[in-house]
Design a protein around this motif. Structure first.
Motif, PDB file in Angstrom:
ATOM      1  N   LEU A  74     -93.483  26.798  57.754  1.00  0.00           N
ATOM      2  CA  LEU A  74     -93.208  25.948  56.597  1.00  0.00           C
ATOM      3  C   LEU A  74     -92.346  26.643  55.554  1.00  0.00           C
ATOM      4  O   LEU A  74     -91.528  26.010  54.902  1.00  0.00           O
ATOM      5  N   ILE A  75     -92.496  27.937  55.404  1.00  0.00           N
ATOM      6  CA  ILE A  75     -91.741  28.660  54.379  1.00  0.00           C
ATOM      7  C   ILE A  75     -90.283  28.885  54.784  1.00  0.00           C
ATOM      8  O   ILE A  75     -89.379  28.764  53.959  1.00  0.00           O
ATOM      9  N   TYR A  76     -90.035  29.186  56.041  1.00  0.00           N
ATOM     10  CA  TYR A  76     -88.693  29.593  56.453  1.00  0.00           C
ATOM     11  C   TYR A  76     -87.579  28.600  56.079  1.00  0.00           C
ATOM     12  O   TYR A  76     -86.535  29.031  55.571  1.00  0.00           O
ATOM     13  N   PRO A  77     -87.736  27.295  56.286  1.00  0.00           N
ATOM     14  CA  PRO A  77     -86.628  26.391  55.930  1.00  0.00           C
ATOM     15  C   PRO A  77     -86.262  26.429  54.445  1.00  0.00           C
ATOM     16  O   PRO A  77     -85.114  26.195  54.083  1.00  0.00           O
ATOM     17  N   PHE A  78     -87.222  26.759  53.597  1.00  0.00           N
ATOM     18  CA  PHE A  78     -86.936  26.818  52.161  1.00  0.00           C
ATOM     19  C   PHE A  78     -86.181  28.090  51.801  1.00  0.00           C
ATOM     20  O   PHE A  78     -85.286  28.057  50.959  1.00  0.00           O
ATOM     21  N   ILE A  79     -86.520  29.206  52.433  1.00  0.00           N
ATOM     22  CA  ILE A  79     -85.811  30.445  52.098  1.00  0.00           C
ATOM     23  C   ILE A  79     -84.477  30.554  52.824  1.00  0.00           C
ATOM     24  O   ILE A  79     -83.613  31.301  52.405  1.00  0.00           O
ATOM     25  N   SER A  80     -84.306  29.784  53.892  1.00  0.00           N
ATOM     26  CA  SER A  80     -83.051  29.865  54.648  1.00  0.00           C
ATOM     27  C   SER A  80     -82.076  28.742  54.311  1.00  0.00           C
ATOM     28  O   SER A  80     -81.024  28.639  54.939  1.00  0.00           O
ATOM     29  N   LYS A  81     -82.390  27.925  53.313  1.00  0.00           N
ATOM     30  CA  LYS A  81     -81.519  26.796  52.962  1.00  0.00           C
ATOM     31  C   LYS A  81     -80.058  27.213  52.773  1.00  0.00           C
ATOM     32  O   LYS A  81     -79.167  26.580  53.353  1.00  0.00           O
ATOM     33  N   PRO A  82     -79.756  28.261  51.998  1.00  0.00           N
ATOM     34  CA  PRO A  82     -78.346  28.632  51.828  1.00  0.00           C
ATOM     35  C   PRO A  82     -77.650  28.970  53.154  1.00  0.00           C
ATOM     36  O   PRO A  82     -76.503  28.590  53.372  1.00  0.00           O
ATOM     37  N   ILE A  83     -78.348  29.656  54.031  1.00  0.00           N
ATOM     38  CA  ILE A  83     -77.765  30.021  55.330  1.00  0.00           C
ATOM     39  C   ILE A  83     -77.528  28.769  56.165  1.00  0.00           C
ATOM     40  O   ILE A  83     -76.474  28.604  56.785  1.00  0.00           O
ATOM     41  N   MET A  84     -78.509  27.879  56.182  1.00  0.00           N
ATOM     42  CA  MET A  84     -78.398  26.666  56.983  1.00  0.00           C
ATOM     43  C   MET A  84     -77.229  25.803  56.531  1.00  0.00           C
ATOM     44  O   MET A  84     -76.500  25.253  57.347  1.00  0.00           O
ATOM     45  N   ILE A  85     -77.045  25.698  55.235  1.00  0.00           N
ATOM     46  CA  ILE A  85     -75.954  24.873  54.703  1.00  0.00           C
ATOM     47  C   ILE A  85     -74.613  25.581  54.895  1.00  0.00           C
ATOM     48  O   ILE A  85     -73.635  24.962  55.320  1.00  0.00           O
ATOM     49  N   HIS A  86     -74.558  26.875  54.627  1.00  0.00           N
ATOM     50  CA  HIS A  86     -73.307  27.626  54.744  1.00  0.00           C
ATOM     51  C   HIS A  86     -72.790  27.669  56.189  1.00  0.00           C
ATOM     52  O   HIS A  86     -71.575  27.648  56.414  1.00  0.00           O
ATOM     53  N   THR A  87     -73.694  27.728  57.148  1.00  0.00           N
ATOM     54  CA  THR A  87     -73.279  27.810  58.557  1.00  0.00           C
ATOM     55  C   THR A  87     -73.226  26.437  59.226  1.00  0.00           C
ATOM     56  O   THR A  87     -73.051  26.345  60.439  1.00  0.00           O
TER      57      THR A  87
END
Length: 127
Positions: A84-97
């Motif tokens: 549950l935590i990972y998608p919130f902390i990885s948001k910038p990476i997910m959007i940038h890539t």
């Protein structure tokens, strides 16, 4: 409540807290690494000390009835929390890539929450 309903409820509650304050995910990761004592204090203030034992007893009962595989509550909680935590902390990476478009991120989170529910339940359920 059935075991599945309890898992779903827990995931819904945890996820809603992260949606209300996405920075909570970063706080949890940061504090667990640099200041684990404060997390222990927060856990003591917010949680009945017997909660983990009660949940483990429920898991053991479900296992004895042949409904789920044997599982330790610590493993279950770690699995749910990390997913549950990972998608919130990885948001910038997910959007940038371009894994996820900024406009579709909220929809992605809803899909992810349902995926986590299915994954957790299927990983311990005996079909």
């Amino acid at each position: 409540l059935t075991f599945e309903a309890r898992i779903n409820r827990y995931i819904d509650l945890f996820f809603s807290k992260l949606e209300e304050d996405p920075q909570l995910a970063i706080f949890i990761i940061s504090e667990s690494h640099y200041n684990a004592d404060i997390l222990s204090l927060l856990a003591e203030l917010k949680r009945d000390p017997n909660t983990m034992l009660k949940i483990q007893t429920l898991l053991d009962k479900e296992h004895a009835e042949g409904k789920i595989r044997r599982v330790r509550i610590e493993h279950l909680e770690m699995s749910i929390t990390s997913q549950l935590i990972y998608p919130f902390i990885s948001k910038p990476i997910m959007i940038h890539t371009n894994i996820c478009l900024k406009e579709g991120y909220e929809g992605y989170l809803s899909e992810w929450k349902e995926f986590v529910k299915q994954t957790v339940i299927s990983s311990i359920a005996i079909s």
